[in-house]
Design an enzyme around this catalytic site. Structure first.
Site, PDB file in Angstrom:
ATOM      1  CB  CYS A   5      -1.000  -0.003   1.152  1.00  0.00           C
ATOM      2  SG  CYS A   5      -0.298  -0.310   2.777  1.00  0.00           S
ATOM      3  CB  CYS A  24       4.338   0.690   4.817  1.00  0.00           C
ATOM      4  SG  CYS A  24       2.910  -0.385   5.093  1.00  0.00           S
TER       5      CYS A  24
END
Lengths: 110, 229
Positions: free
Chosen positions: B132, B134
């Site tokens: 995603c 991070c």
């Protein structure tokens, strides 16, 4: 472009106020212990993957829409805010905006 | 009826920009401007959670203020400048970053571990999150849009040298490129190579040479006198 212009107008951290709101809401719920960050990442990455199958995500508005969708589903599954409950509250806010004279604070009663 | 004249298309950023520019006493807007649909949905969740006593609205404001105003790449730049200036600090940072960063007041609020990876003439490091987005928030703040895009997330692993070229970075052929994939538990910060001729500069002057992209690995630290990135 002069360096002054770049210093005075940095890239905004959040492009829209609601991006900041949904981000903060999620971080706060995590810090309050409603879910671990690993649980959040697992769900959020699944949403991104699903959305990315039909079109390429640019990491902007589409990213935070995926974020919001993930949070709505997560809270519904946790029994914290059902889809119907959230939709009803959204409608109340919409009505409040449409019925509040311009310039006055928008509020709902609860 | 809301799809009629009163409803604005808020989905485009341009529409929001028009809103900013709109005078407050515009007679064409007798009611408060309707925020975009996702904004109303966020408000709805906030209201429900507040009603149930599950969130504290003041805490939300504090989180937004922190990420909007108080943390950003300047934090990471300070750490990099200190590592360039202080060999002992650098050794400790590379060995186990968490306690060293905590001493400076930088720690992951989501309980993640920080790992610092050093660029050398032999190896250039680059960070991505293929899952995603991070990212080492305490050191770099909120990631830029491109870091969150499908294009970067897919290509950084597959063709890192081409991605670097898109960012205007070309490396010697014998420099290996290593890509680090972030997770919910581990976040990476690249320690860029110190630009030549900057030995002896103050930490503050050095920090000014450290760009956000150089700490993600999609850029290099600036040479003194180079235009701002």
């Amino acid at each position: 472009m002069s360096s002054c212009a770049e210093v005075s107008a940095p890239e905004p951290v959040f492009a829209e106020p609601w991006h900041a709101q949904v981000f903060a809401l999620t971080v706060h719920l995590n810090e309050a212990g409603r879910f671990s960050w690993a649980e959040w990442v697992e769900r959020f990455s699944a949403t991104l993957k699903r959305h990315g199958l039909s079109r390429e995500l640019d990491g902007g508005e589409d990213y935070f829409r995926a974020w919001l969708e993930t949070l709505e589903v997560f809270l519904a599954e946790q029994g914290v805010a059902s889809g119907a409950e959230a939709e009803q509250m959204r409608c109340r806010w919409e009505a409040a905006y449409l019925n509040t004279p311009h310039g006055e604070p928008v509020q709902i009663e609860y | 009826m809301i799809d009629g004249i009163m409803k604005h298309d808020w989905t485009e950023p341009a529409a929001a920009a028009q809103h900013e520019a709109m005078p407050h006493d515009d007679p064409n807007h007798p009611h408060a401007l309707l925020p975009p649909d996702p904004a109303l949905r966020v408000k709805a969740l906030e209201t429900i959670l507040t009603q149930k006593g599950l969130i504290d609205p003041a805490a939300l404001d504090e989180i937004i203020d922190t990420y909007q105003n108080r943390i950003g790449p300047q934090n990471g730049a300070r750490v990099v400048a200190k590592a360039w200036s202080d060999p002992e600090f650098k050794a400790a940072l590379l060995a186990d970053a968490d306690p060293v960063l905590a001493d400076l007041g930088y720690y992951g609020r989501q309980g993640e571990h920080m790992v610092v990876v050093e660029n050398t003439p032999a190896q250039h490091n680059m960070v991505v999150c293929t899952l995603c987005s991070c990212y080492p928030w305490p050191l770099l703040g909120i990631p830029p849009g491109w870091y969150k895009s499908d294009a970067y997330r897919a290509r950084a692993v597959r063709e890192p040298r081409k991605v670097l070229a898109d960012f205007g970075v070309s490396l010697p052929e014998d420099t290996a490129v290593r890509v680090w994939d972030s997770t919910a538990e581990v976040r990476y910060l690249v320690l860029p190579m110190q630009p030549e001729g900057t030995e002896g500069l103050s930490e503050e002057d050095l920090a000014a040479l450290v760009t956000r992209d150089s700490m993600i690995g999609t850029g290099l630290a600036k040479a003194p006198g180079e235009a701002p990135a």
